[in-house]
Design a protein around this motif. Structure first.
Motif, PDB file in Angstrom:
ATOM      1  N   HIS A  63       3.118 -26.838  50.939  1.00 10.32           N
ATOM      2  CA  HIS A  63       2.272 -25.643  50.831  1.00 10.32           C
ATOM      3  C   HIS A  63       0.940 -25.964  50.147  1.00 10.32           C
ATOM      4  N   ILE A 113       0.698 -17.532  47.313  1.00 10.12           N
ATOM      5  CA  ILE A 113       0.533 -17.247  48.743  1.00 10.12           C
ATOM      6  C   ILE A 113      -0.626 -16.278  48.925  1.00 10.12           C
ATOM      7  N   VAL A 157       3.722 -18.259  55.577  1.00 15.79           N
ATOM      8  CA  VAL A 157       4.281 -19.496  54.985  1.00 15.79           C
ATOM      9  C   VAL A 157       5.301 -20.069  55.977  1.00 15.79           C
ATOM     10  N   LEU A 174       2.016 -13.411  45.287  1.00 16.04           N
ATOM     11  CA  LEU A 174       1.529 -13.001  46.599  1.00 16.04           C
ATOM     12  C   LEU A 174       0.191 -12.297  46.399  1.00 16.04           C
ATOM     13  N   SER A 224      -3.393 -19.513  56.541  1.00 16.54           N
ATOM     14  CA  SER A 224      -2.169 -20.164  57.014  1.00 16.54           C
ATOM     15  C   SER A 224      -2.188 -20.559  58.478  1.00 16.54           C
TER      16      SER A 224
END
Length: 1080
Positions: free
Chosen positions: A130, A242, A265, A283, A496
């Motif tokens: 990530h 995220i 993700v 988040l 993403s």
């Protein structure tokens, strides 16, 4: 951490080999083969320490004992460690001895605790994957946002919530009203503290809301946070951060939590972290205003089902409420209007993006521009206050400074630097367009595409566009280099995926292009342009369309069309007409007609709203007049404001114009002066806008009780920013003070309250005192001349016992006697906050003075005490001087106009020999006589603290000290006094101002002073007005001027020096003292 040497030193000797003398090499620690076999433990040691709970640790230890991997002593050693992390560390180190491969522990966790095993085994690989994706995203980030958050301190401010103004108004209206300044009570908060507990007893927030106007740098903050987290500089305990750009989610009609997480993700095994309930996950939802359907926390259906498909806005409300992803920390970023829709009860912390200050703007100019350009741009901006205020928004700052620097470097003689926002944006969009060459660069074609998209998207409140939407409007993707699209559009990429979107570099550019499209279309349009369909009410002619736009703007919710209307009006100005008229095919006669029509309509609209409370829409209409550069009316009102000539003129639309000036005029920057001009009607009309003034003076307005009710509501408002309020000389009664006192119970901004010259009386003082007991904001109260008497003084004394903020209290001229001041003195014995007390012109006498002196024996925080005109005699003076011998706080004491005689002077002289704190002592108009003066003079020679000493009799050698200012006006000083003073000046090197007007020093005194000035090098100002110097005295002064070059001012008026004396002085100035000003 546990010291591994203590474990290794307990190994059997057969596991080690001798190495030199008494040294051993651990074969298990150094063998590559052993390292390979112990790989699982080594690889996952940190994860084990991080995720193993107390209960799991006990299970692991028990199983390892059963498996004979640990002994009872090993188990005791583990339990003896302090923290859970240390215990796990010890377990791992022990197992590396008995089970180097870690296979027993691995098999146990895999079979008995599969969830924990998966988390320990897979966590780091998922996190690294990530981070790699995020690192690639931030490293390849577009440089279109050239104005970053300032490096001078934190970029965020911790605030209490979203204000009413932020909920109601257009972003840039908020900026204008607040003059581009930060929230009043905002506290700096760094990104490293954003999610942390702020006190020892508080917890970390689950939901953090950050608000900021468009272009303030919210997205840049997210990038900065992500970059710092990736590098491990902040919040290393977060397993995943995220970030989600909300425009990504707006492309979905309906969405479930599961599908959302898979899209943002999309990593294998990420569920191990998200669903484990152990890992901390942040988040980030950036841009709540981007959702196509607005957030509705009252109507959104509640669901805990992660698989249920919902409208995207409803999905977000369920996540915020904690129905979904309850263990996830949330950071919401939004423009203020949308951010206010999140219920305050769901938000644990509210922050606001810090605006650019003038220093930040200048720093940005210096760093981004070259040579002299920054200074020229800043000088021009400083003169255009409305534009400078908007430059507190970084996105607008970049547009404005880029445009102005281009024009400065171009040095185009026919184009003056733009003065309005519309002019600046016209130059920004078409930098090569000039009035001398109107054909350069076609602007009509891009207006048919980009302008149309800007206008209709503005109506739908859409600011982000997919590539398909751009093509629908005929916009090339990507915009070719050198085109309008390339200048005004910027590309945004998903965090993403490869998904991209486009937006205008700032929403104001969208508003400008939308206004320009409306302007060009309305000249020939036959139907209402606010309807994108071809079926609408017919509208023929530009005046009809302009009127429709004004009506639409004034009725729009939250003022979302205010700046569109301002740009539309600015397009009618002569400056913009000269720039764009030729390219748009608009002739000069048509421009004049449009300008006249627009000015008349705007003025009539402002005047028509004159009987109502001034709204933001009315102010926006006045701003349209300013943008149109029809400012005669505005300038006239500003001149009346500066000259205090508004009395009787606050009728019609003048209140709206005045309210506009409160935001932009230099006359209102430091203080808003509305004295002698307001009545209840005009106060009621201005009330909504007075909220945002910082320092407000409304003196001599004769406010009645109904006006005081209005002022009470003003100070009680949530958005009130008033810090200093003067209501002096308004005839406020005890009844009128009640609503003001009620407001002080809730107000949290007012620090200075001036009520001098009113008539609140004893009852009013009691009411105000009750409010001051609870108010913990006000630091200064002036109640001079309010007839509060002893009873009112006793009420204020009670305030001093409980209030912990009040530092200055003025009760001068209030008929307070010894009883009232005794209560105040008793309170001072306990109070450690008050620093300035003025009880001048009351009836204290010696009794009251003795009481204050006793308080000074205990109180060492009071710095200034004023006892002028209180019938203080030698008895009171002796008590005061006794206190001064031990007091370590008082620096200024005013005893003017009392009855202090020789004995009192001797007493103060003795005190001054011991006191090293008092710096200012005023004994003017007392009965000291030469004997008293001589005593004080002797003390002053030894005292090293006194800087200012004033009195009214002869003055011997007083100035052989650190005195800086000496006023001896009208003290009947003659030749002897002047000679003594001159001798002191030869020694003193600190005095810079000497005032001797109204004495009789004569020629002899002038001669003595002349000799002293030849050696003194500190005196700058000398006043010898009305001293009977004559021509001979003037000659002596002229002689002094030839030898002293430090004097900058001398007053010789009223001395009968004649023309000859004046010529001698004039010649001396011309020859040797050209910098000195002499009044003759």
């Amino acid at each position: 951490t546990y010291n591994t040497y203590s474990i290794h030193s307990g190994m059997e000797r057969n596991l080690q080999i001798p190495w030199q003398e008494d040294c051993y090499m651990d074969l298990k620690s150094t063998s590559p083969k052993s390292e390979t076999h112990a790989g699982w433990l080594l690889r996952h040691q940190k994860s084990l320490q991080r995720f193993v709970s107390v209960s799991l640790l006990m299970d692991m230890v028990n199983h390892m004992r059963k498996s004979e991997q640990l002994t009872a002593e090993d188990a005791s050693m583990i339990q003896g460690r302090g923290s859970l992390e240390d215990k796990v560390h010890t377990l791992v180190e022990l197992l590396r001895i008995s089970d180097p491969q870690g296979s027993t522990l691995q098999a146990y966790l895999q079979n008995s605790h599969p969830d924990e095993y998966n988390l320990v085994t897979l966590h780091d690989s998922v996190v690294q994957q990530h981070k790699a994706v995020l690192r690639k995203r931030v490293d390849t980030e577009s440089l279109t946002h050239q104005v970053t958050n300032h490096s001078h301190g934190p970029a965020l401010l911790l605030v209490e919530g979203v204000s009413d103004l932020q909920q109601r108004e257009h972003d840039l209206i908020q900026v204008s009203v607040n003059r581009g300044t930060a929230p009043l009570h905002g506290r700096p908060l760094g990104l490293d503290r954003l999610l942390a507990p702020l006190t020892r007893v508080s917890t970390a927030p689950r939901v953090t809301l950050t608000v900021g106007v468009a272009g303030s740098g919210k997205t840049r903050l997210v990038h900065q946070f992500v970059r710092l987290w990736i590098s491990g500089k902040i919040f290393p305990d977060l397993s995943l951060v995220i970030p989600v750009a909300c425009w990504e989610l707006s492309s979905f009609d309906r969405l479930s939590v599961e599908r959302m997480l898979r899209s943002i993700v999309p990593y294998e095994n990420v569920d191990v972290i998200l669903n484990g309930g152990i890992c901390k996950v942040l988040l980030i939802f950036d841009g709540l205003e981007e959702f196509r359907t607005p957030l509705d926390f009252s109507e959104a259906p509640a669901t805990p089902d992660p698989r249920r498909e919902l409208l995207v806005s409803d999905l977000i409300t369920n996540i915020v409420r904690g129905n979904l992803l309850p263990g996830v920390t949330l950071w919401l970023l939004s423009r203020p209007g949308v951010g206010s829709k999140v219920p305050a009860g769901l938000v644990d912390r509210v922050t606001e993006v810090q605006p650019f200050t003038h220093t930040h703007i200048q720093d940005y100019l210096t760093k981004s521009l070259t040579q002299d350009t920054p200074h020229q741009v800043w000088d021009h901006l400083s003169c255009q206050k409305p534009v400078l205020i908007l430059c507190s928004v970084p996105g607008i700052c970049r547009i404005v400074t880029t445009t102005l620097s281009h024009l400065v470097r171009a040095e185009l003689e026919d184009i003056p630097l733009p003065r309005t926002l519309t002019e600046i944006y016209a130059h920004y969009c078409w930098p090569h367009l000039t009035s001398a060459d109107p054909s350069s660069g076609s602007i009509r074609k891009p207006l048919a595409t980009l302008g149309r998209m800007a206008f209709y998207s503005l109506l739908r409140r859409r600011h982000t566009f997919s590539e398909a939407e751009l093509r629908t409007y005929g916009v090339d993707v990507p915009p070719p280099l050198g085109t309008l699209g390339h200048r005004v559009l910027q590309r945004e990429q998903s965090w993403s995926s490869e998904c991209v979107s486009w937006r205008f570099v700032h929403t104001s550019v969208q508003e400008f292009l939308g206004a320009l499209f409306y302007y060009t279309s309305s000249r020939r349009g036959m139907f209402d342009l606010f309807s994108e369909s071809s079926v609408s009410w017919p509208r023929i002619g530009f005046p009809s369309h302009y009127r429709a736009a004004l009506q639409k703007s004034n009725s729009a919710a939250n003022g979302n069309l205010d700046f569109f209307m301002r740009f539309l009006s600015g397009l009618l100005s002569s400056a913009v007409g000269g720039l764009l008229g030729g390219a748009l095919g608009v002739g000069r006669e048509e421009q004049v007609t449009q300008r006249t029509m627009g000015t008349t309509l705007l003025q009539n609209t402002v005047v028509g709203s004159g009987g109502e409370a001034v709204s933001m829409r009315s102010i926006a209409t006045v701003a349209c007049l300013a943008e149109l550069q029809q400012g005669e009316w505005i300038r006239s009102v500003e001149e009346d404001l500066i000259g205090c000539r508004l009395r009787g003129k606050l009728k019609g639309g003048v209140c709206a114009v005045l309210a506009y000036l409160l935001q932009v005029s230099d006359a209102c920057v430091d203080e808003t002066h509305l004295s002698n001009c307001l009545d209840s009607a005009s106060l009621k009309r201005l009330l909504p806008q007075l909220l945002y003034c910082s320092k407000l003076r409304m003196e001599n307005n004769e406010f009645k009780d109904d006006a005081m009710e209005l002022l009470g509501s003003l100070l009680s408002a949530k958005d009130c920013r008033i810090q200093s309020l003067s209501l002096a000389e308004n005839s406020i009664s005890s009844k009128g003070i009640k609503p003001l006192s009620r407001a002080l119970l809730v107000n949290r901004t007012l620090t200075v309250l001036d009520l001098h010259g009113n008539n609140i009386g004893t009852k009013g003082a009691k009411v105000l005192a009750e409010a001051l007991k609870l108010n913990q904001v006000i630091v200064s109260v002036n109640l001079q001349s309010n007839s509060i008497e002893d009873e009112g003084a006793r009420a204020l004394a009670d305030v001093l016992q409980s209030n912990r903020k009040l530092t200055s209290l003025n009760v001068q001229k209030n008929s307070i006697g010894p009883d009232g001041v005794k209560r105040i003195a008793d309170s001072l014995k306990k109070n450690q906050i008050l620093q300035d007390l003025n009880v001048s012109s009351n009836h204290l006498g010696d009794l009251g003075t003795v009481a204050l002196a006793q308080a000074l024996m205990v109180n060492h925080t009071l710095c200034t005490l004023r006892l002028q005109s209180n019938s203080v005699s030698d008895k009171g003076m002796k008590a005061l001087t006794q206190a001064l011998r031990s007091n370590k706080g008082l620096t200024s004491l005013n005893l003017r106009e009392n009855s202090i005689g020789v004995e009192g002077a001797k007493a103060i002289a003795r005190a001054l020999q011991e006191n090293n704190t008092l710096a200012e002592l005023d004994l003017t108009a007392n009965l000291l006589h030469d004997e008293g003066v001589t005593a004080i003079a002797g003390a002053v020679k030894a005292n090293r603290a006194l800087r200012s000493l004033q009195w009214n009799r002869t003055f011997e050698t007083l100035l052989e000290t650190f005195l800086c200012l000496c006023s001896l006006q009208g003290v009947s000083a003659g030749k002897a006094g002047a000679v003594a003073l001159a001798e002191a000046l030869m020694v003193n090197q600190t005095l810079h101002t000497l005032d001797l007007r109204g004495n009789s020093i004569g020629m002899a005194g002038a001669k003595a002073l002349s000799s002293a000035l030849k050696t003194n090098r500190s005196l700058r100002s000398l006043n010898l007005q009305e001293n009977s110097l004559g021509m001979d005295g003037a000659i002596f002064i002229a002689t002094a001027l030839r030898g002293n070059h430090q004097l900058t001012y001398i007053n010789l008026q009223g001395n009968g020096i004649g023309e000859s004396g004046a010529k001698v002085v004039s010649d001396a100035i011309r020859a040797d003292a050209s910098e000195c000003v002499v009044d003759i």
